[in-house]
Scaffold this motif. Structure first.
Motif, PDB file in Angstrom:
ATOM      1  N   VAL A  21       7.610  11.033  26.660  1.00  0.00           N
ATOM      2  CA  VAL A  21       7.697  10.000  25.626  1.00  0.00           C
ATOM      3  C   VAL A  21       8.973  10.210  24.821  1.00  0.00           C
ATOM      4  N   VAL A  22       9.677   9.136  24.527  1.00  0.00           N
ATOM      5  CA  VAL A  22      10.869   9.225  23.696  1.00  0.00           C
ATOM      6  C   VAL A  22      10.477   9.599  22.272  1.00  0.00           C
ATOM      7  N   THR A  23      11.188  10.556  21.682  1.00  0.00           N
ATOM      8  CA  THR A  23      10.923  10.963  20.300  1.00  0.00           C
ATOM      9  C   THR A  23      12.054  10.584  19.355  1.00  0.00           C
ATOM     10  N   TRP A  24      13.227  10.244  19.902  1.00  0.00           N
ATOM     11  CA  TRP A  24      14.363   9.772  19.100  1.00  0.00           C
ATOM     12  C   TRP A  24      15.280   8.975  19.998  1.00  0.00           C
ATOM     13  N   GLY A  25      15.887   7.941  19.426  1.00  0.00           N
ATOM     14  CA  GLY A  25      16.862   7.165  20.173  1.00  0.00           C
ATOM     15  C   GLY A  25      17.844   6.498  19.235  1.00  0.00           C
ATOM     16  N   ALA A  26      19.038   6.209  19.744  1.00  0.00           N
ATOM     17  CA  ALA A  26      20.050   5.463  19.000  1.00  0.00           C
ATOM     18  C   ALA A  26      20.880   4.672  20.000  1.00  0.00           C
ATOM     19  N   SER A  27      21.074   3.393  19.745  1.00  0.00           N
ATOM     20  CA  SER A  27      21.769   2.524  20.680  1.00  0.00           C
ATOM     21  C   SER A  27      23.232   2.917  20.842  1.00  0.00           C
ATOM     22  N   ALA A  28      23.670   2.955  22.078  1.00  0.00           N
ATOM     23  CA  ALA A  28      25.059   3.283  22.371  1.00  0.00           C
ATOM     24  C   ALA A  28      25.945   2.045  22.261  1.00  0.00           C
ATOM     25  N   ASP A  29      27.198   2.277  21.882  1.00  0.00           N
ATOM     26  CA  ASP A  29      28.181   1.208  21.784  1.00  0.00           C
ATOM     27  C   ASP A  29      29.554   1.827  22.044  1.00  0.00           C
ATOM     28  N   LYS A  30      30.538   0.989  22.266  1.00  0.00           N
ATOM     29  CA  LYS A  30      31.898   1.468  22.478  1.00  0.00           C
ATOM     30  C   LYS A  30      32.500   1.895  21.138  1.00  0.00           C
ATOM     31  N   ALA A  66       8.246  20.113  17.293  1.00  0.00           N
ATOM     32  CA  ALA A  66       7.280  19.539  16.373  1.00  0.00           C
ATOM     33  C   ALA A  66       7.690  18.128  15.957  1.00  0.00           C
ATOM     34  N   ALA A  67       6.707  17.341  15.577  1.00  0.00           N
ATOM     35  CA  ALA A  67       6.968  16.022  15.011  1.00  0.00           C
ATOM     36  C   ALA A  67       7.775  16.152  13.723  1.00  0.00           C
ATOM     37  N   GLU A  68       8.617  15.140  13.446  1.00  0.00           N
ATOM     38  CA  GLU A  68       9.373  15.071  12.202  1.00  0.00           C
ATOM     39  C   GLU A  68      10.242  16.316  11.982  1.00  0.00           C
ATOM     40  N   SER A  69      10.909  16.768  13.033  1.00  0.00           N
ATOM     41  CA  SER A  69      11.832  17.903  12.951  1.00  0.00           C
ATOM     42  C   SER A  69      13.267  17.417  12.793  1.00  0.00           C
ATOM     43  N   ASP A  70      14.101  18.212  12.139  1.00  0.00           N
ATOM     44  CA  ASP A  70      15.540  18.003  12.161  1.00  0.00           C
ATOM     45  C   ASP A  70      16.089  18.760  13.367  1.00  0.00           C
ATOM     46  N   ILE A  73      22.846  15.813  14.278  1.00  0.00           N
ATOM     47  CA  ILE A  73      21.563  15.988  13.584  1.00  0.00           C
ATOM     48  C   ILE A  73      20.722  14.738  13.787  1.00  0.00           C
ATOM     49  N   VAL A  74      19.519  14.908  14.338  1.00  0.00           N
ATOM     50  CA  VAL A  74      18.624  13.768  14.551  1.00  0.00           C
ATOM     51  C   VAL A  74      17.215  14.148  14.103  1.00  0.00           C
ATOM     52  N   ARG A  75      16.428  13.146  13.709  1.00  0.00           N
ATOM     53  CA  ARG A  75      15.046  13.376  13.263  1.00  0.00           C
ATOM     54  C   ARG A  75      14.075  12.915  14.341  1.00  0.00           C
ATOM     55  N   THR A  76      13.218  13.826  14.798  1.00  0.00           N
ATOM     56  CA  THR A  76      12.249  13.481  15.828  1.00  0.00           C
ATOM     57  C   THR A  76      11.104  12.662  15.255  1.00  0.00           C
ATOM     58  N   SER A  77      10.335  12.050  16.128  1.00  0.00           N
ATOM     59  CA  SER A  77       9.101  11.358  15.728  1.00  0.00           C
ATOM     60  C   SER A  77       7.918  12.111  16.339  1.00  0.00           C
ATOM     61  N   VAL A  78       7.503  11.775  17.556  1.00  0.00           N
ATOM     62  CA  VAL A  78       6.384  12.454  18.203  1.00  0.00           C
ATOM     63  C   VAL A  78       6.775  13.885  18.556  1.00  0.00           C
ATOM     64  N   GLY A  79       5.814  14.800  18.455  1.00  0.00           N
ATOM     65  CA  GLY A  79       6.023  16.172  18.880  1.00  0.00           C
ATOM     66  C   GLY A  79       5.578  16.376  20.313  1.00  0.00           C
ATOM     67  N   ARG A 115       0.844  -1.193   0.000  1.00  0.00           N
ATOM     68  CA  ARG A 115       0.000   0.000   0.000  1.00  0.00           C
ATOM     69  C   ARG A 115       0.872   1.234   0.000  1.00  0.00           C
ATOM     70  N   ARG A 116       0.493   2.224  -0.770  1.00  0.00           N
ATOM     71  CA  ARG A 116       1.200   3.505  -0.752  1.00  0.00           C
ATOM     72  C   ARG A 116       0.686   4.332   0.416  1.00  0.00           C
ATOM     73  N   ARG A 117       1.603   4.926   1.120  1.00  0.00           N
ATOM     74  CA  ARG A 117       1.252   5.754   2.267  1.00  0.00           C
ATOM     75  C   ARG A 117       1.696   7.193   2.010  1.00  0.00           C
ATOM     76  N   ALA A 118       0.984   8.117   2.584  1.00  0.00           N
ATOM     77  CA  ALA A 118       1.448   9.498   2.544  1.00  0.00           C
ATOM     78  C   ALA A 118       2.785   9.597   3.253  1.00  0.00           C
ATOM     79  N   VAL A 119       3.665  10.391   2.734  1.00  0.00           N
ATOM     80  CA  VAL A 119       5.031  10.443   3.258  1.00  0.00           C
ATOM     81  C   VAL A 119       5.053  11.023   4.668  1.00  0.00           C
ATOM     82  N   GLY A 120       3.994  11.580   5.169  1.00  0.00           N
ATOM     83  CA  GLY A 120       4.040  12.089   6.541  1.00  0.00           C
ATOM     84  C   GLY A 120       4.025  13.593   6.537  1.00  0.00           C
ATOM     85  N   VAL A 121       4.632  14.173   7.483  1.00  0.00           N
ATOM     86  CA  VAL A 121       4.483  15.595   7.695  1.00  0.00           C
ATOM     87  C   VAL A 121       5.830  16.278   7.733  1.00  0.00           C
ATOM     88  N   VAL A 122       5.800  17.580   7.388  1.00  0.00           N
ATOM     89  CA  VAL A 122       7.009  18.395   7.507  1.00  0.00           C
ATOM     90  C   VAL A 122       6.770  19.336   8.679  1.00  0.00           C
TER      91      VAL A 122
END
Length: 425
Positions: free
Chosen positions: A61-70, A156-160, A83-89, A18-25
């Motif tokens: 609520v977490v809006t962005w995460g990245a696993s830590a490593d050595k 906002a959601a989907e922010s840089d 530079i990270v991209r948020t999800s929930v606003g 299914r094609r989905r709308a790309v989301g929001v800016v």
């Protein structure tokens, strides 16, 4: 970079194509500046996620995460523009800084958060100082993490989002996320407060020290954490394009008016395994830090196992299934749902053999039919070649017969039944 991968996830009930709308800016709207331009869809998404002033509570609520490593040792004094991209606003942004894999304390002399304009340049007026216990700087002991104070204003959601740090006293291993699939920047000296990009002359493909961003939002909103390996981490997707499958999933969730799951934290590590440490700590060993410690999480999406199978270590289906069961039990004990995904095909990858394929088939049969997961997404069925079901579909192949390209990533996200992400418990 390590060209390894892995998989797991939620009950397959929807068509993958299914094609989905790309989301929001969206944009980061801080207290010191007015709202930035947003599309009607973005404005609607922000309204849906905004905390209600009456009759409804809020939570973090977490809006962005990245696993830590050595990571390898780095300069003792350095600036990092991440530079990270948020999800929930939401409001009251907080960042989590980690020295989890360090063996010496690290001092963060200054930390700022702002909105990216282009490259290392920020939107004018958006860069604001972060504090820690009301102090501008903080020292984090080896093995520890620290959470910033809430930053007033709306993210906002989907922010840089741009997090700028100046770090001093670093010795020995650094802590970070090696394969970001996103260009960030480094600088000599403390330029964290600057909104221009002139001094940020060293592009880099990893995130350092930062492992989570959270916001305050409606108590009805929750988050999903995707626990996985290089496929989840985004290997073979477009760098700087936010085209990992969890990114596509986030855009779907922001656009879905009926979904209460809005946050997405991508906790994939390239080469990661369920059972054994190596490329990052194993999924079993990092589950608490990378997943269960994140705020507002309602669902864990487990998509991992291919690296255990293809590494020729003799791992059996029963052993891998036992690892899945441990994760499921711990997630349920924490009061969260867990969605499982089948392991995708890998014929043509240099480590492929009949023995590994037999384990994959047995594991996938268990994922589909055991009922151990709260839901299942059948990534194997979605991505396999109908004429050779042990291979990934050429249209989705990123070129190495293991990692999907952008089209494959989107098909994976489209296959997730959004209703399955809501924890019934």
């Amino acid at each position: 970079m390590r060209a390894n991968s892995a998989h797991a996830g939620a009950r397959w009930v929807r068509s993958a194509y299914r094609r989905r709308a790309v989301g929001v800016v969206c944009a980061l709207v801080m207290a010191v500046c007015g709202p930035l331009t947003a599309t009607p869809a973005a404005q609607a998404a922000q309204t849906a996620q905004a905390p209600q002033k009456a009759g409804q509570g809020t939570h973090t609520v977490v809006t962005w995460g990245a696993s830590a490593d050595k990571q390898s040792p780095g300069p003792a004094d350095r600036g990092y523009r991440l530079i990270v991209r948020t999800s929930v606003g939401g409001t009251d942004l907080r960042i989590r800084l980690t020295n989890a894999f360090g063996d010496h304390p690290v001092t963060f002399v200054s930390a700022y958060a702002g909105l990216r304009k282009q490259g290392a340049e920020l939107v004018r007026g958006s860069n604001r100082r972060l504090t820690f216990g009301r102090a501008a700087s903080v020292t984090v002991p080896a093995g520890e993490t620290v959470l910033s104070d809430p930053l007033p204003g709306r993210l906002a959601a989907e922010s840089d989002l741009v997090v700028s740090l100046y770090v001093t006293g670093a010795q020995g291993p650094t802590t970070g996320h090696g394969m970001a699939m996103q260009t960030s920047y480094a600088a000599s000296g403390d330029h964290a407060a600057e909104e221009g990009g002139a001094n940020w002359t060293d592009p880099m493909g990893s995130w350092y020290w930062l492992d989570a961003v959270s916001v305050e939002t409606s108590a009805k909103a929750g988050a999903v954490v995707t626990l996985g390996d290089s496929v989840t981490d985004g290997w073979a997707s477009a760098t700087d394009g936010n085209r990992r499958w969890p990114d596509y999933l986030s855009r779907r969730l922001q656009a879905a008016s009926g979904s209460t799951v809005k946050g997405v934290a991508n906790e994939g590590i390239s080469g990661n395994k369920v059972l054994a440490d190596g490329a990052g700590e194993s999924a079993l060993n990092r589950l608490e830090r990378d997943v269960l410690s994140q705020p507002g999480v309602s669902t864990v999406f487990l998509f991992e196992g291919i690296n255990d199978i293809k590494a020729h270590t003799g791992v059996t289906a029963d052993q891998l299934i036992a690892g899945y069961r441990q994760i499921i039990e711990r997630v349920h004990a924490a009061g969260k749902c867990v969605v499982g995904a089948t392991v995708m095909p890998f014929k043509g990858w240099y480590e492929y053999d009949a023995e590994g394929e037999a384990v994959r088939q047995e594991v996938n049969d268990w994922i589909r039919n055991s009922g151990a997961f709260d839901a299942v997404t059948d990534f194997d069925r979605i991505t396999r070649n109908p004429y050779d079901q042990q291979r990934i579909l050429p249209f989705f192949d990123g070129g190495d017969h293991l990692h999907p390209n952008d089209k494959g990533m989107q098909a994976m996200a489209d296959a997730v039944d959004l209703s399955a992400l809501r924890c019934a418990g």
